[in-house]
Design a protein around this motif. Structure first.
Motif, PDB file in Angstrom:
ATOM      1  N   LYS A   1      -3.943  -8.673  -7.586  1.00 19.44           N
ATOM      2  CA  LYS A   1      -4.144  -9.288  -8.904  1.00 19.44           C
ATOM      3  C   LYS A   1      -3.229 -10.501  -9.095  1.00 19.44           C
ATOM      4  O   LYS A   1      -3.629 -11.506  -9.690  1.00 19.44           O
ATOM      5  CB  LYS A   1      -3.880  -8.267 -10.012  1.00 19.44           C
ATOM      6  CG  LYS A   1      -5.006  -7.251 -10.190  1.00 19.44           C
ATOM      7  CD  LYS A   1      -4.747  -6.353 -11.400  1.00 19.44           C
ATOM      8  CE  LYS A   1      -5.932  -5.432 -11.654  1.00 19.44           C
ATOM      9  NZ  LYS A   1      -5.707  -4.566 -12.838  1.00 19.44           N
TER      10      LYS A   1
ATOM     11  N   THR B   1      -2.244   0.239 -14.811  1.00 18.02           N
ATOM     12  CA  THR B   1      -3.179  -0.803 -14.370  1.00 18.02           C
ATOM     13  C   THR B   1      -2.781  -1.440 -13.049  1.00 18.02           C
ATOM     14  O   THR B   1      -3.645  -1.942 -12.329  1.00 18.02           O
ATOM     15  CB  THR B   1      -3.326  -1.909 -15.430  1.00 18.02           C
ATOM     16  OG1 THR B   1      -2.072  -2.584 -15.587  1.00 18.02           O
ATOM     17  CG2 THR B   1      -3.771  -1.340 -16.757  1.00 18.02           C
ATOM     18  N   VAL B   2      -1.487  -1.458 -12.715  1.00 17.94           N
ATOM     19  CA  VAL B   2      -1.059  -2.173 -11.508  1.00 17.94           C
ATOM     20  C   VAL B   2      -0.759  -1.249 -10.337  1.00 17.94           C
ATOM     21  O   VAL B   2      -0.443  -1.725  -9.247  1.00 17.94           O
ATOM     22  CB  VAL B   2       0.174  -3.068 -11.790  1.00 17.94           C
ATOM     23  CG1 VAL B   2      -0.154  -4.118 -12.825  1.00 17.94           C
ATOM     24  CG2 VAL B   2       1.388  -2.244 -12.212  1.00 17.94           C
ATOM     25  N   HIS B   3      -0.850   0.063 -10.541  1.00 14.79           N
ATOM     26  CA  HIS B   3      -0.662   0.992  -9.428  1.00 14.79           C
ATOM     27  C   HIS B   3      -2.015   1.379  -8.825  1.00 14.79           C
ATOM     28  O   HIS B   3      -3.052   1.317  -9.482  1.00 14.79           O
ATOM     29  CB  HIS B   3       0.094   2.242  -9.885  1.00 14.79           C
ATOM     30  CG  HIS B   3       1.580   2.049  -9.945  1.00 14.79           C
ATOM     31  ND1 HIS B   3       2.204   1.408 -11.000  1.00 14.79           N
ATOM     32  CD2 HIS B   3       2.564   2.390  -9.078  1.00 14.79           C
ATOM     33  CE1 HIS B   3       3.514   1.382 -10.780  1.00 14.79           C
ATOM     34  NE2 HIS B   3       3.754   1.958  -9.627  1.00 14.79           N
ATOM     35  N   ASP B   4      -1.970   1.793  -7.573  1.00 18.09           N
ATOM     36  CA  ASP B   4      -3.188   2.063  -6.815  1.00 18.09           C
ATOM     37  C   ASP B   4      -3.639   3.508  -6.964  1.00 18.09           C
ATOM     38  O   ASP B   4      -2.835   4.428  -6.767  1.00 18.09           O
ATOM     39  CB  ASP B   4      -2.957   1.804  -5.315  1.00 18.09           C
ATOM     40  CG  ASP B   4      -2.362   0.442  -5.032  1.00 18.09           C
ATOM     41  OD1 ASP B   4      -2.550  -0.462  -5.862  1.00 18.09           O
ATOM     42  OD2 ASP B   4      -1.720   0.286  -3.977  1.00 18.09           O
TER      43      ASP B   4
ATOM     44  N   ARG C   1       0.836  -1.206   0.000  1.00 14.48           N
ATOM     45  CA  ARG C   1       0.000   0.000   0.000  1.00 14.48           C
ATOM     46  C   ARG C   1       0.871   1.256   0.000  1.00 14.48           C
ATOM     47  O   ARG C   1       0.593   2.226  -0.717  1.00 14.48           O
ATOM     48  CB  ARG C   1      -0.922  -0.004   1.215  1.00 14.48           C
ATOM     49  CG  ARG C   1      -2.029  -1.053   1.152  1.00 14.48           C
ATOM     50  CD  ARG C   1      -2.965  -0.925   2.342  1.00 14.48           C
ATOM     51  NE  ARG C   1      -3.925  -2.005   2.412  1.00 14.48           N
ATOM     52  CZ  ARG C   1      -5.059  -2.076   1.719  1.00 14.48           C
ATOM     53  NH1 ARG C   1      -5.364  -1.092   0.877  1.00 14.48           N
ATOM     54  NH2 ARG C   1      -5.879  -3.107   1.857  1.00 14.48           N
TER      55      ARG C   1
ATOM     56  N   TYR D   1      -0.456  -2.296  -4.147  1.00 12.70           N
ATOM     57  CA  TYR D   1      -1.381  -3.255  -3.546  1.00 12.70           C
ATOM     58  C   TYR D   1      -2.236  -3.916  -4.633  1.00 12.70           C
ATOM     59  O   TYR D   1      -2.543  -5.110  -4.563  1.00 12.70           O
ATOM     60  CB  TYR D   1      -2.264  -2.557  -2.513  1.00 12.70           C
ATOM     61  CG  TYR D   1      -3.168  -3.488  -1.749  1.00 12.70           C
ATOM     62  CD1 TYR D   1      -2.655  -4.361  -0.790  1.00 12.70           C
ATOM     63  CD2 TYR D   1      -4.539  -3.516  -1.997  1.00 12.70           C
ATOM     64  CE1 TYR D   1      -3.478  -5.217  -0.087  1.00 12.70           C
ATOM     65  CE2 TYR D   1      -5.378  -4.372  -1.308  1.00 12.70           C
ATOM     66  CZ  TYR D   1      -4.843  -5.221  -0.355  1.00 12.70           C
ATOM     67  OH  TYR D   1      -5.667  -6.080   0.333  1.00 12.70           O
ATOM     68  N   THR D   2      -2.615  -3.153  -5.653  1.00  8.46           N
ATOM     69  CA  THR D   2      -3.365  -3.712  -6.782  1.00  8.46           C
ATOM     70  C   THR D   2      -2.576  -4.836  -7.455  1.00  8.46           C
ATOM     71  O   THR D   2      -3.132  -5.890  -7.785  1.00  8.46           O
ATOM     72  CB  THR D   2      -3.682  -2.612  -7.810  1.00  8.46           C
ATOM     73  OG1 THR D   2      -4.480  -1.609  -7.192  1.00  8.46           O
ATOM     74  CG2 THR D   2      -4.417  -3.173  -9.016  1.00  8.46           C
TER      75      THR D   2
END
Length: 366
Positions: free
Chosen positions: A277, A329-332, A267, A272-273
């Motif tokens: 995933k 896409t992979v960041h929060d 986080r 965290y995403t």
């Protein structure tokens, strides 16, 4: 193993090897020649051979596979020896380094340096020590390729290069068997915003003993996030060897991992995403889930990954646009996605560096 019925026989065997599954037979309908190509392409020859031995199975390329794995073992052991020599040289000149990926991950994930294919020797070094480290490495026969030598030739190019890149590949061709070392000062391109700054490395440091030599490495939780960033964040799970490493971590260390620390760090770093995933992908692929592991919140569609793995495309070149899209896409949340956006904008503001890069490629079209 509850793998989707639409997964091919070859893919089922590959995933069974990654998940260290028990089975009593070769999957019906498996094309051994295609399987041989897949095992080589995806870089899991030692794991696959171990899977065959553990389950008393045979394939028609087993003898060749065994010979290839013997060669991998020899190269890996030589790599550990070279890593020890280089690490000692750096320590003698008070350059602090962390062994990263390669042989360290082979021992950490599989308990044996010969059980994982790897290529380069990777070292993490503080930015302020890089110039000194490059001189030490040159003394050991390791030099940058012509492109990096060009970028490091003048102070302005050097500063721009260090601001926008994360590693320098070095090759030693002075010995009969050439070897490669990558000196890293970050774990990925700065514009990707996978931030593991050097001022926290000491906090998460852990000793790693390999064949009589002691190296600086990282605690499981920190190193696990490094694995996710490299395999899922940078490489986007493009090869099955990345899934094999992920599964090996969960099987070997997952039940003893401080998942609260992992989640807090993820986080804090805005990934965290990526963590959630990745856990969802692993479970959706069919690994037997341990109740001590964190439960994914949702399933992941495995079809795009399986399709890519079956097609075995040529390795993609580093490309800013795909990195940018995947980074978003992979960041929060907006905060961390904005960092990716502004990181890429800052990169394109490096006009002098980009001009010099274009000049070099124009003069060296090959």
């Amino acid at each position: 193993m509850p793998i989707d019925k639409n997964v091919s026989a070859e893919m089922e065997m590959m995933l069974s090897a990654c998940f260290q599954s028990k089975t009593g037979k070769i999957t019906v309908g498996a094309d051994h020649n295609y399987l041989k190509s897949m095992v080589r392409y995806h870089g899991i020859r030692p794991q696959f051979l171990d899977f065959l031995h553990q389950n008393k199975l045979e394939v028609n390329f087993q003898k060749t596979l065994g010979q290839e794995c013997q060669q991998i073992a020899i190269v890996n052991l030589l790599s550990v020896k070279e890593l020890g020599k280089l690490s000692d040289s750096l320590k003698d000149d008070e350059v602090r380094c962390f062994a990263y990926k390669g042989s360290v991950w082979a021992s950490w994930l599989y308990g044996n340096v010969v059980k994982r294919e790897f290529g380069d020797i990777d070292l993490l070094i503080e930015r302020r020590s890089l110039s000194k480290a490059l001189k030490i490495m040159a003394g050991q026969g390791y030099r940058p390729d012509p492109y990096r030598e060009y970028l490091l030739k003048t102070p302005d190019r050097t500063k721009g290069f260090f601001r926008t890149d994360y590693h320098i590949p070095l090759e030693n061709t002075s010995v009969a068997t050439s070897s490669m070392v990558e000196l890293h000062w970050q774990v990925a391109y700065p514009r990707l915003k996978f931030d593991f700054p050097e001022n926290e490395w000491e906090q998460y440091q852990a000793d790693c003993l390999l064949h009589g030599s002691m190296f600086n490495a990282f605690k499981n939780e920190y190193q696990f996030l490094l694995l996710l960033v490299h395999h899922g964040g940078k490489e986007q799970w493009s090869r099955i060897k990345y899934i094999a490493d992920f599964a090996a971590y969960m099987i070997r260390h997952g039940s003893q991992t401080n998942w609260h620390l992992v989640e807090n760090l993820a986080r804090e770093k805005g990934i965290y995403t990526l963590l959630i995933k990745s856990l969802g992908l692993l479970k959706s692929l069919g690994i037997k889930w341990n109740s001590a592991w964190p439960e994914p919140t949702e399933a992941v569609d495995i079809n795009p990954y399986v399709k890519l793995w079956l097609e075995m495309p040529p390795q993609a070149e580093n490309s800013t646009w795909p990195y940018f899209v995947h980074g978003l896409t992979v960041h929060d949340g907006l905060k961390h996605k904005s960092k990716v956006l502004f990181g890429h904008l800052a990169y394109f503001m490096e006009v002098r560096l980009l001009y010099n890069k274009m000049r070099w490629y124009a003069d060296n079209p090959s």
